[in-house]
Write an enzyme that holds these catalytic residues in place. Structure first.
Site, PDB file in Angstrom:
ATOM      1  N   GLY A  47       0.828  -1.209   0.000  1.00  0.00           N
ATOM      2  CA  GLY A  47       0.000   0.000   0.000  1.00  0.00           C
ATOM      3  C   GLY A  47       0.854   1.248   0.000  1.00  0.00           C
ATOM      4  O   GLY A  47       2.087   1.188  -0.052  1.00  0.00           O
ATOM      5  N   GLU A  63      -0.667   1.002  -6.460  1.00  0.00           N
ATOM      6  CA  GLU A  63       0.184   0.465  -5.401  1.00  0.00           C
ATOM      7  C   GLU A  63       0.314  -1.051  -5.526  1.00  0.00           C
ATOM      8  O   GLU A  63       1.385  -1.613  -5.285  1.00  0.00           O
ATOM      9  CB  GLU A  63      -0.374   0.834  -4.026  1.00  0.00           C
ATOM     10  CG  GLU A  63      -0.200   2.295  -3.640  1.00  0.00           C
ATOM     11  CD  GLU A  63       1.251   2.644  -3.358  1.00  0.00           C
ATOM     12  OE1 GLU A  63       2.066   1.718  -3.133  1.00  0.00           O
ATOM     13  OE2 GLU A  63       1.590   3.841  -3.358  1.00  0.00           O
ATOM     14  N   GLU A  67       4.106  -2.470  -6.017  1.00  0.00           N
ATOM     15  CA  GLU A  67       4.752  -3.194  -4.922  1.00  0.00           C
ATOM     16  C   GLU A  67       4.758  -4.705  -5.098  1.00  0.00           C
ATOM     17  O   GLU A  67       5.544  -5.393  -4.450  1.00  0.00           O
ATOM     18  CB  GLU A  67       4.084  -2.832  -3.592  1.00  0.00           C
ATOM     19  CG  GLU A  67       4.290  -1.371  -3.195  1.00  0.00           C
ATOM     20  CD  GLU A  67       4.031  -1.140  -1.723  1.00  0.00           C
ATOM     21  OE1 GLU A  67       3.480  -2.024  -1.059  1.00  0.00           O
ATOM     22  OE2 GLU A  67       4.404  -0.056  -1.239  1.00  0.00           O
ATOM     23  N   GLU A 116      11.014  -7.334  -0.497  1.00  0.00           N
ATOM     24  CA  GLU A 116      10.660  -8.742  -0.707  1.00  0.00           C
ATOM     25  C   GLU A 116       9.137  -8.870  -0.686  1.00  0.00           C
ATOM     26  O   GLU A 116       8.446  -8.114  -0.010  1.00  0.00           O
ATOM     27  CB  GLU A 116      11.276  -9.594   0.403  1.00  0.00           C
ATOM     28  CG  GLU A 116      11.067 -11.088   0.254  1.00  0.00           C
ATOM     29  CD  GLU A 116      11.700 -11.858   1.403  1.00  0.00           C
ATOM     30  OE1 GLU A 116      11.526 -13.094   1.439  1.00  0.00           O
ATOM     31  OE2 GLU A 116      12.341 -11.233   2.267  1.00  0.00           O
TER      32      GLU A 116
END
Length: 230
Positions: A47, A63, A67, A116
């Site tokens: 987020g 997002e 990500e 990660e």
């Protein structure tokens, strides 16, 4: 014309709980390891902050892609979290979402402020940053409730599936055993499953027939007042 506000305004952010179903039929949640403070190196939900020139839904999808690399997945708004002290940096109000992902179809990759990205079973989640444990709990409750009255569970399955895979999906999400005969009778009676002229491959047991969910027919039936219920 410029407007002056006599009070400080909170920042607006989005977070997403991403669900997937692995091969041993465990419900999974995708987490990222934060690359920046606060909570650096801790696991968290993907987020970030909403940009001034984008909608909340657009921010959530951006997002998600930035990500985790995920895009074109089922995504629905969940809940808004606004406790005063939920972020040690500043006052933040977060609109949360949940996503459903077919693990065979979508690969994940960490990017931007995530070092990660990995899947975790909902029964073995690590300690999470911020109030993300609470967010996950609410997302699980929403999924368990909504999967009973909307066919969102098919988003977790491959495009072609067996009736056993479908039942296992519902048993895994709901956390309960379902009567095989009644379950299949109810699903097949809805006429939303298309039986294919294909069977499983590379299985030691007798190969079962494969099915597909007819999303177009479901939309047509829903417009006429059809209620999907498990």
């Amino acid at each position: 014309m410029a407007y002056l506000y006599p009070y400080a305004r909170p920042n607006l952010a989005v977070d997403c709980v991403i669900f997937g179903l692995d091969e041993p039929n465990n419900l999974q949640v995708m987490l990222i390891r934060r690359n920046l403070p606060p909570f650096q190196d801790q696991w968290a939900l993907p987020g970030g902050f909403v940009r001034i020139d984008e909608s909340i839904d657009a921010a959530a999808r951006r997002e998600l892609q930035e990500e985790t690399g995920l895009q074109d997945v089922f995504l629905e708004q969940l809940y808004t979290f606004g406790a005063i002290d939920r972020d040690p940096r500043e006052r933040v109000v977060t609109v949360t979402y949940y996503a459903l992902v077919n693990l065979r179809k979508h690969a994940i990759e960490a990017a931007t402020d995530a070092s990660e990205a990995a899947w975790f079973s909902i029964s073995h989640l690590p300690s999470l940053a911020f109030d993300h444990t609470q967010i996950v709990d609410i997302a699980i409750a929403r999924l368990k409730g909504k999967v009973r009255y909307e066919p969102i569970g098919f988003e977790l399955l491959p495009q072609k599936f067996t009736l056993s895979q479908l039942q296992t999906l519902y048993e895994t999400v709901l956390g309960m055993r379902l009567d095989k005969r009644n379950f299949r009778k109810k699903l097949l009676k809805m006429n939303l499953l298309v039986e294919l002229e294909e069977t499983q491959t590379d299985v030691a047991h007798r190969a079962a027939h494969l099915y597909q969910f007819d999303a177009t027919k479901y939309r047509q039936l829903r417009e006429k007042g059809f209620n999907f219920e498990i």
